[in-house]
Design an enzyme around this catalytic site. Structure first.
Site, PDB file in Angstrom:
ATOM      1  N   SER A 161       0.856  -1.191   0.000  1.00  0.00           N
ATOM      2  CA  SER A 161       0.000   0.000   0.000  1.00  0.00           C
ATOM      3  C   SER A 161       0.885   1.232   0.000  1.00  0.00           C
ATOM      4  CB  SER A 161      -0.885   0.011   1.250  1.00  0.00           C
ATOM      5  OG  SER A 161      -1.289   1.342   1.513  1.00  0.00           O
ATOM      6  N   HIS A 207      -1.137  -1.335  -4.406  1.00  0.00           N
ATOM      7  CA  HIS A 207      -2.385  -1.016  -3.715  1.00  0.00           C
ATOM      8  C   HIS A 207      -2.471   0.492  -3.477  1.00  0.00           C
ATOM      9  CE1 HIS A 207      -5.772  -2.141  -1.041  1.00  0.00           C
ATOM     10  NE2 HIS A 207      -5.356  -1.152  -0.263  1.00  0.00           N
ATOM     11  N   ASP A 238      -6.299  -6.597   4.435  1.00  0.00           N
ATOM     12  CA  ASP A 238      -5.645  -5.285   4.427  1.00  0.00           C
ATOM     13  C   ASP A 238      -5.647  -4.680   5.832  1.00  0.00           C
ATOM     14  OD1 ASP A 238      -4.749  -2.725   3.855  1.00  0.00           O
ATOM     15  OD2 ASP A 238      -6.465  -2.173   2.595  1.00  0.00           O
ATOM     16  N   MET A 259     -12.202   4.197  -0.540  1.00  0.00           N
ATOM     17  CA  MET A 259     -12.849   4.403   0.768  1.00  0.00           C
ATOM     18  C   MET A 259     -13.578   5.736   0.667  1.00  0.00           C
ATOM     19  SD  MET A 259      -9.645   3.068   3.017  1.00  0.00           S
ATOM     20  CE  MET A 259      -8.612   3.062   1.558  1.00  0.00           C
TER      21      MET A 259
END
Ligand code: DX5
Ligand code: ZN
Length: 213
Positions: free
Chosen positions: A6, A31, A173, A66
């Protein structure tokens, strides 16, 4: 085990070099955490930065939304042809419609479940999904502690997947590191996201390797 670093924990003043470094270090996916300041109490990167990331990336993109308005963000990122776009079930009233939209764009659809959301919620969507992402921290920030109750959920989800769509992958995650990777693998996880564990290490190749073995 596939590894998707990430970039939230990367050094953003050196982002191009950081992307090259994780690609050279044999990551499988990149990511990208996109936050809108409404669905989660943080904001990260938008189209300008993600476009630049896509230009230097030599590995496929895995975009984790998100956000409240999934449709809007999918339209912003579709031209980059990411491998996956994942969206939260908690923020979407029309998940089936969003899945069909992603498929029509040739992007693999994935749904994300927050730590408190039960796998049953997505049972009727599973046959159309390429991946389910289980959050093992509350979304919004890197560097948080792994929530162990997700292990039970992985096993439950794995059973559902075996019955309904064995090709669907499980991604986890949040708070993944060398100490919990073994139990995650045993529980049936296919892809892990790792932010701080990779980017705060001084050897990305070694860090990624330690999660793959
Ligand atoms: C959290 C993000 C994660 C985060 C993972 O909202 O979705 O991808 O960057 O970071 P670590 O591995 O440090 O928990
Ligand atoms: Zn993420």
């Amino acid at each position: 085990m596939l590894v998707a670093p990430s970039i939230l924990s990367a050094n953003f003043a050196q982002l191009g070099n950081e992307i090259n470094a994780i690609c050279d270090a044999s990551c499988d996916l990149i990511h990208i955490d996109v936050m809108d300041g409404y669905f989660v109490p943080n904001m990260t990167i938008g189209p300008v930065v993600v476009n630049s990331v896509a230009k230097v990336a030599s590995k496929p993109l895995d975009i984790h939304l998100m956000v409240d308005n999934n449709n809007f963000f999918i339209d912003l990122f579709a031209h980059l042809k990411p491998k996956y776009i994942s969206f939260h079930i908690e923020s979407e009233n029309h998940p089936h419609r969003i899945i069909q939209k992603l498929k029509s764009l040739n992007i693999k659809p994935a749904i994300v479940l927050n730590p408190h959301t039960k796998p049953d919620t997505i049972e009727y969507l599973l046959e159309d999904l390429d991946m389910v992402l289980l959050m093992s921290v509350n979304p919004g920030f890197g560097g948080q502690k792994f929530i162990p109750s997700v292990l039970k959920k992985i096993k439950e989800l794995k059973q559902m997947i075996n019955k309904i769509n064995p090709k669907c992958l499980i991604q986890v995650d949040g708070g993944v590191n060398e100490t919990n990777i073994k139990v995650l693998k045993e529980a049936g996880v296919d892809i892990i996201v790792a932010g701080s564990y990779v980017f705060k290490s001084n050897d990305y190749t070694k860090a990624i390797k330690s999660l793959k073995k």
